[in-house]
Design a protein around this motif. Structure first.
Motif, PDB file in Angstrom:
ATOM      1  N   ALA A 116      35.785  39.349  33.715  1.00 23.89           N
ATOM      2  CA  ALA A 116      36.123  39.870  35.028  1.00 23.89           C
ATOM      3  C   ALA A 116      37.358  40.762  34.940  1.00 23.89           C
ATOM      4  CB  ALA A 116      36.368  38.730  36.007  1.00 23.89           C
ATOM      5  N   VAL A 117      37.293  41.908  35.596  1.00 23.87           N
ATOM      6  CA  VAL A 117      38.405  42.860  35.566  1.00 23.87           C
ATOM      7  C   VAL A 117      38.717  43.311  36.989  1.00 23.87           C
ATOM      8  CG1 VAL A 117      37.854  43.673  33.245  1.00 23.87           C
ATOM      9  CG2 VAL A 117      36.872  44.833  35.216  1.00 23.87           C
ATOM     10  N   GLY A 118      39.938  43.742  37.207  1.00 19.67           N
ATOM     11  CA  GLY A 118      40.338  44.282  38.490  1.00 19.67           C
ATOM     12  C   GLY A 118      39.910  45.733  38.628  1.00 19.67           C
ATOM     13  N   PHE A 119      40.019  46.239  39.823  1.00 16.20           N
ATOM     14  CA  PHE A 119      39.629  47.629  40.049  1.00 16.20           C
ATOM     15  C   PHE A 119      40.368  48.165  41.261  1.00 16.20           C
ATOM     16  CE2 PHE A 119      36.498  44.722  41.886  1.00 16.20           C
ATOM     17  CZ  PHE A 119      36.518  45.079  43.227  1.00 16.20           C
ATOM     18  N   ASP A 120      40.556  49.478  41.267  1.00 16.12           N
ATOM     19  CA  ASP A 120      41.088  50.166  42.432  1.00 16.12           C
ATOM     20  C   ASP A 120      39.938  50.489  43.379  1.00 16.12           C
ATOM     21  OD1 ASP A 120      43.684  50.131  41.452  1.00 16.12           O
ATOM     22  OD2 ASP A 120      43.395  52.006  40.338  1.00 16.12           O
ATOM     23  N   ILE A 121      40.281  50.788  44.634  1.00 14.64           N
ATOM     24  CA  ILE A 121      39.272  51.156  45.630  1.00 14.64           C
ATOM     25  C   ILE A 121      39.637  52.516  46.206  1.00 14.64           C
ATOM     26  CG2 ILE A 121      38.199  50.559  47.829  1.00 14.64           C
ATOM     27  CD1 ILE A 121      38.761  47.644  47.223  1.00 14.64           C
ATOM     28  N   GLN A 122      38.668  53.420  46.193  1.00 12.23           N
ATOM     29  CA  GLN A 122      38.851  54.744  46.784  1.00 12.23           C
ATOM     30  C   GLN A 122      37.642  55.044  47.662  1.00 12.23           C
ATOM     31  OE1 GLN A 122      39.630  57.863  43.917  1.00 12.23           O
ATOM     32  NE2 GLN A 122      41.063  56.597  42.745  1.00 12.23           N
ATOM     33  N   GLY A 123      37.887  55.242  48.958  1.00 12.73           N
ATOM     34  CA  GLY A 123      36.807  55.607  49.863  1.00 12.73           C
ATOM     35  C   GLY A 123      35.692  54.587  49.946  1.00 12.73           C
ATOM     36  N   GLY A 124      36.013  53.317  49.740  1.00 13.68           N
ATOM     37  CA  GLY A 124      34.991  52.283  49.785  1.00 13.68           C
ATOM     38  C   GLY A 124      34.226  52.117  48.487  1.00 13.68           C
ATOM     39  N   TYR A 125      34.725  52.706  47.405  1.00 13.17           N
ATOM     40  CA  TYR A 125      34.109  52.583  46.087  1.00 13.17           C
ATOM     41  C   TYR A 125      35.093  51.912  45.128  1.00 13.17           C
ATOM     42  CZ  TYR A 125      30.424  55.832  47.511  1.00 13.17           C
ATOM     43  OH  TYR A 125      29.373  56.426  48.152  1.00 13.17           O
ATOM     44  N   ALA A 126      34.593  50.975  44.342  1.00 15.85           N
ATOM     45  CA  ALA A 126      35.390  50.425  43.242  1.00 15.85           C
ATOM     46  C   ALA A 126      35.424  51.457  42.127  1.00 15.85           C
ATOM     47  CB  ALA A 126      34.768  49.132  42.737  1.00 15.85           C
ATOM     48  N   VAL A 127      36.601  51.684  41.559  1.00 18.62           N
ATOM     49  CA  VAL A 127      36.786  52.724  40.555  1.00 18.62           C
ATOM     50  C   VAL A 127      37.091  52.082  39.203  1.00 18.62           C
ATOM     51  CG1 VAL A 127      38.000  54.850  39.970  1.00 18.62           C
ATOM     52  CG2 VAL A 127      37.799  54.148  42.376  1.00 18.62           C
ATOM     53  N   VAL A 128      36.325  52.472  38.216  1.00 19.37           N
ATOM     54  CA  VAL A 128      36.558  51.999  36.854  1.00 19.37           C
ATOM     55  C   VAL A 128      36.747  53.225  35.965  1.00 19.37           C
ATOM     56  CG1 VAL A 128      35.747  50.559  34.968  1.00 19.37           C
ATOM     57  CG2 VAL A 128      35.004  50.066  37.306  1.00 19.37           C
ATOM     58  N   VAL A 129      37.950  53.359  35.415  1.00 18.90           N
ATOM     59  CA  VAL A 129      38.260  54.476  34.523  1.00 18.90           C
ATOM     60  C   VAL A 129      38.584  53.909  33.149  1.00 18.90           C
ATOM     61  CG1 VAL A 129      39.679  56.521  34.148  1.00 18.90           C
ATOM     62  CG2 VAL A 129      39.246  55.717  36.489  1.00 18.90           C
ATOM     63  N   ARG A 130      37.835  54.325  32.144  1.00 20.36           N
ATOM     64  CA  ARG A 130      38.110  53.826  30.803  1.00 20.36           C
ATOM     65  C   ARG A 130      37.348  54.658  29.780  1.00 20.36           C
ATOM     66  NH1 ARG A 130      36.735  48.215  29.501  1.00 20.36           N
ATOM     67  NH2 ARG A 130      35.515  48.745  27.655  1.00 20.36           N
ATOM     68  N   GLN A 131      37.709  54.474  28.556  1.00 20.22           N
ATOM     69  CA  GLN A 131      36.930  55.059  27.478  1.00 20.22           C
ATOM     70  C   GLN A 131      35.842  54.049  27.134  1.00 20.22           C
ATOM     71  OE1 GLN A 131      39.094  56.681  24.149  1.00 20.22           O
ATOM     72  NE2 GLN A 131      37.296  56.643  22.809  1.00 20.22           N
ATOM     73  N   TRP A 132      34.658  54.384  27.546  1.00 19.81           N
ATOM     74  CA  TRP A 132      33.541  53.476  27.365  1.00 19.81           C
ATOM     75  C   TRP A 132      33.023  53.534  25.938  1.00 19.81           C
ATOM     76  CZ3 TRP A 132      32.242  50.499  31.598  1.00 19.81           C
ATOM     77  CH2 TRP A 132      32.778  50.913  32.832  1.00 19.81           C
ATOM     78  N   ALA A 133      32.375  52.467  25.543  1.00 19.27           N
ATOM     79  CA  ALA A 133      31.742  52.420  24.227  1.00 19.27           C
ATOM     80  C   ALA A 133      30.246  52.212  24.399  1.00 19.27           C
ATOM     81  CB  ALA A 133      32.334  51.281  23.388  1.00 19.27           C
ATOM     82  N   LYS A 134      29.500  52.732  23.482  1.00 25.36           N
ATOM     83  CA  LYS A 134      28.055  52.532  23.512  1.00 25.36           C
ATOM     84  C   LYS A 134      27.761  51.035  23.480  1.00 25.36           C
ATOM     85  CE  LYS A 134      23.768  53.666  21.081  1.00 25.36           C
ATOM     86  NZ  LYS A 134      23.163  54.373  19.913  1.00 25.36           N
ATOM     87  N   GLY A 135      26.903  50.587  24.384  1.00 24.33           N
ATOM     88  CA  GLY A 135      26.562  49.176  24.455  1.00 24.33           C
ATOM     89  C   GLY A 135      27.382  48.393  25.453  1.00 24.33           C
ATOM     90  N   ASP A 136      28.397  49.028  26.067  1.00 20.19           N
ATOM     91  CA  ASP A 136      29.174  48.338  27.092  1.00 20.19           C
ATOM     92  C   ASP A 136      28.266  47.894  28.240  1.00 20.19           C
ATOM     93  OD1 ASP A 136      31.633  48.402  25.903  1.00 20.19           O
ATOM     94  OD2 ASP A 136      32.398  50.107  27.044  1.00 20.19           O
TER      95      ASP A 136
END
Length: 662
Positions: free
Chosen positions: A512-532
């Motif tokens: 479980a991770v926290g997230f910011d909210i913008q305009g009613g959307y949860a925002v996830v910013v990260r460098q993703w990896a294949k298979g995430d």
């Protein structure tokens, strides 16, 4: 050499729907609805109202003798069908269907005049009278649907015969309309051309088409009013009657949203479909041109519709007189109109507002109209349709009360005015376009709808491939798997639905991770990896809801909702007088799977009571209030609204009386 166009607004990327709830609908459209509607357009459905649509094109092309038949806008049924085919072929290539569509396109091309004009009504019935009755004749409306079909068919197949027809038609319209000397400074009585021209501009990058759309929007409602002046010039002659009719008056202008310039309009008025088609184009233009006043008008009109003139199902247009908006909070359930096309237009409007302002509220309404009003309009077999979408049905009243005959208790095979069935087809066959919006240069992917799918999006950072698995509308769980990602950060935005109870939970690779909210959307910013793996868990529960006190039709009543779905009571599960049932406001709502209904949906049960009828004499309609409560305790059964009317004819109601009892 032919030009090859690329749509510069393919913000939806490449998305293929693979969803346990929605894939059967798309398969139904592909395998049943599109072929069925082709038969209907050719007047080959037994015991159904004839369409005459293909007949008119055959006569117009000189391939058949005969008169024009059907509604003045009958051409649009064919082109909406072709648009649905184009979307379907983009997702699911089908050589047989493509061959049928190509033949239809050849027929349309044969019916086109050398100057680009095409309209079977004027070609057959009123030659030489083109563009003389914009108020009634739907010439530009039909042209708009042809253009939309051409864009969709080109994107779906790469074939440009219909696109060439559309561009030639648009060029002709540009030659005829405008502020220049000798051109017509007018606009259609039924908006549609405006949003279609924007689509054509986005595909071809031809600025003239964008400016022509802007012209039609800018001219509407200005003084001197074109529609009033036109009515005087034609002496009141009408396409609906072969004799003069009374001149149009200024108090009729709001029906066409032509009562004042569009930037000054504050509330939704008039014919609901015309309104939302126009608002869609207004939002398009505000997005593309940066027109602040147009943007502000869109926001005002949106707020008025969804806060004061919309049914809980996402239906709009409460009056059968003109298929129209009336006034704030006037939302009767039994004489409702709520045309299917109007909800589809509301979805278009919501989609454009999402592009203009990244706010989850627009997606909430889009989802509500989609899951309720739109899919309820079509039977589960794909071959019967509602034009009107009521929230309360008493079959005997529909049959015997002239004021309620527009409210049908059973879906129809087809309609003489059959704008809605092909509209449903073109929307559902393009459903993948509404799931995401991508902003490539910002490296942002917005998820509006939680619908199982595989997607590929091109960002400035690189290509993103992800697979979405969703359990909606039955469970509030969605899983995303990233199968291809760039080596730099990008953002994923997840809508927090208005129906979500409590805080949603976001997990990445099980944590479980926290997230910011913008305009009613949860925002996830990260460098993703294949298979995430990203999991998005939204709490979904059945609830009783009430409406604003000013919505008089719902006073003392409640409705049942669960997630994006609205529920209703049907006679087959309850009793023959639905109005005699009331629900305990404090009742625990019980949910269970009903395997006897299509798709094994979740149904809701509540504790309530039913007024007894045995103590009443048939010949005494009124009596003094009894001092004792002779009601009977009952278990109230509610099914998803979209499924109503699939088990025979009977009473139905969304809103139910409520009482308080511990």
């Amino acid at each position: 050499m032919q030009n090859t166009f690329t749509n510069k607004n393919l913000s939806y990327g490449i998305v293929e729907v693979q969803d346990p709830f929605w894939s059967p609908y798309m398969q139904l459209i592909r395998n049943t609805v599109i072929p069925y509607q082709w038969e209907a357009l050719n007047d080959r459905i037994p015991d159904a109202e004839p369409s005459y649509a293909i007949h008119n094109f055959l006569v117009s092309a000189g391939l058949k003798q005969g008169e024009f038949e059907g509604m003045v806008f009958q051409d649009s049924d064919v082109t909406k069908w072709l648009e649905a085919v184009g979307h379907s072929l983009r997702n699911y290539p089908d050589p047989h269907l493509e061959k049928i569509a190509d033949k239809a396109i050849e027929l349309i091309a044969k019916a086109q005049h050398s100057n680009g004009y095409i309209n079977t009504y004027y070609t057959i019935k009123r030659p030489g009278k083109q563009w003389t009755n914009l108020q009634e004749a739907h010439e530009l409306y039909c042209a708009g649907h042809l253009i939309e079909a051409a864009v969709a068919y080109y994107e779906g197949t790469g074939k440009r015969q219909l696109l060439d027809v559309a561009c030639k038609l648009a060029d002709h319209i540009d030659d005829v309309f405008g502020i220049e000397e000798g051109k017509i400074r007018g606009y259609d009585g039924h908006q549609e051309i405006e949003l279609a021209l924007v689509k054509l501009y986005k595909l071809t990058n031809e600025t003239r088409y964008l400016m022509l759309a802007k012209f039609f929007i800018d001219e509407r409602g200005t003084i001197p009013n074109y529609l009033l002046e036109e009515s005087k010039r034609r002496g009141g002659n009408s396409v609906w009657h072969d004799q003069p009719a009374p001149f149009m008056t200024s108090n009729q202008l709001d029906y066409h949203q032509a009562h004042k310039p569009v930037r000054e309009q504050e509330v939704a008025v008039g014919h609901a479909v015309r309104a939302v088609y126009m608002y869609t184009a207004m939002a398009d233009l505000a997005n593309l041109t940066g027109d602040r006043e147009l943007r502000e008008a869109c926001c005002r009109l949106w707020e008025n519709i969804v806060n004061k003139q919309m049914y809980i199902t996402g239906g709009i247009g409460s009056s059968p007189h003109g298929e129209a908006f009336t006034f704030d909070y006037d939302l009767p359930n039994d004489t409702v109109y709520s045309e299917t096309c109007a909800s589809i237009g509301l979805i278009f409007f919501a989609n454009r507002m999402l592009e203009m302002e990244r706010s989850s509220g627009y997606a909430d309404i889009l989802e509500r109209a989609l899951y309720n009003n739109v899919i309820s309009s079509m039977s589960q077999d794909g071959m019967h349709y509602f034009y009107v979408n009521p929230l309360e049905v008493w079959p005997e009243a529909s049959e015997k009360n002239p004021g309620r005959r527009h409210v049908k208790a059973a879906r129809q095979k087809w309609f003489g005015c059959s704008c809605c069935p092909p509209n449903v087809s073109r929307l559902l066959s393009s459903l993948n376009d509404y799931i995401y919006t991508v902003y490539p240069e910002e490296n942002k992917i917005y998820t509006h709808l939680f619908i199982g799918s595989e997607a590929e999006h091109k960002l400035a950072a690189g290509i993103v491939q992800l697979k979405q698995e969703s359990r909606l509308p039955w469970e509030g769980y969605t899983r995303f798997e990233f199968t291809l990602v760039p080596e730099v950060d990008f953002s994923l935005f997840l809508r927090i639905p208005s129906w979500c109870s409590g805080d949603p939970v976001l997990k990445i690779n099980g944590v479980a991770v926290g997230f910011d909210i913008q305009g009613g959307y949860a925002v996830v910013v990260r460098q993703w990896a294949k298979g995430d793996i990203l999991e998005w868990e939204m709490n979904i529960e059945a609830k009783l809801v009430e409406s604003h006190p000013k919505i008089r039709a719902n006073a003392g009543k409640v409705a049942i909702v669960r997630g994006p779905l609205v529920y209703c009571l049907e006679e087959t599960d309850n009793c023959s007088v639905i109005s005699s049932i009331s629900i305990n406001r404090k009742s625990n709502l019980e949910v269970s799977v009903d395997s006897t209904l299509p798709g094994n949906p979740i149904v809701v049960k509540a504790f309530g009571r039913k007024d007894q009828q045995l103590s009443w004499r048939e010949d005494i309609p009124y009596r003094a209030v009894a001092q004792r409560n002779d009601s009977q305790s009952v278990l109230v059964n509610a099914v998803p609204y979209y499924l109503w009317g699939n088990r025979g004819v009977g009473e139905m109601s969304v809103w139910v009386r409520a009482f308080d009892c511990e």
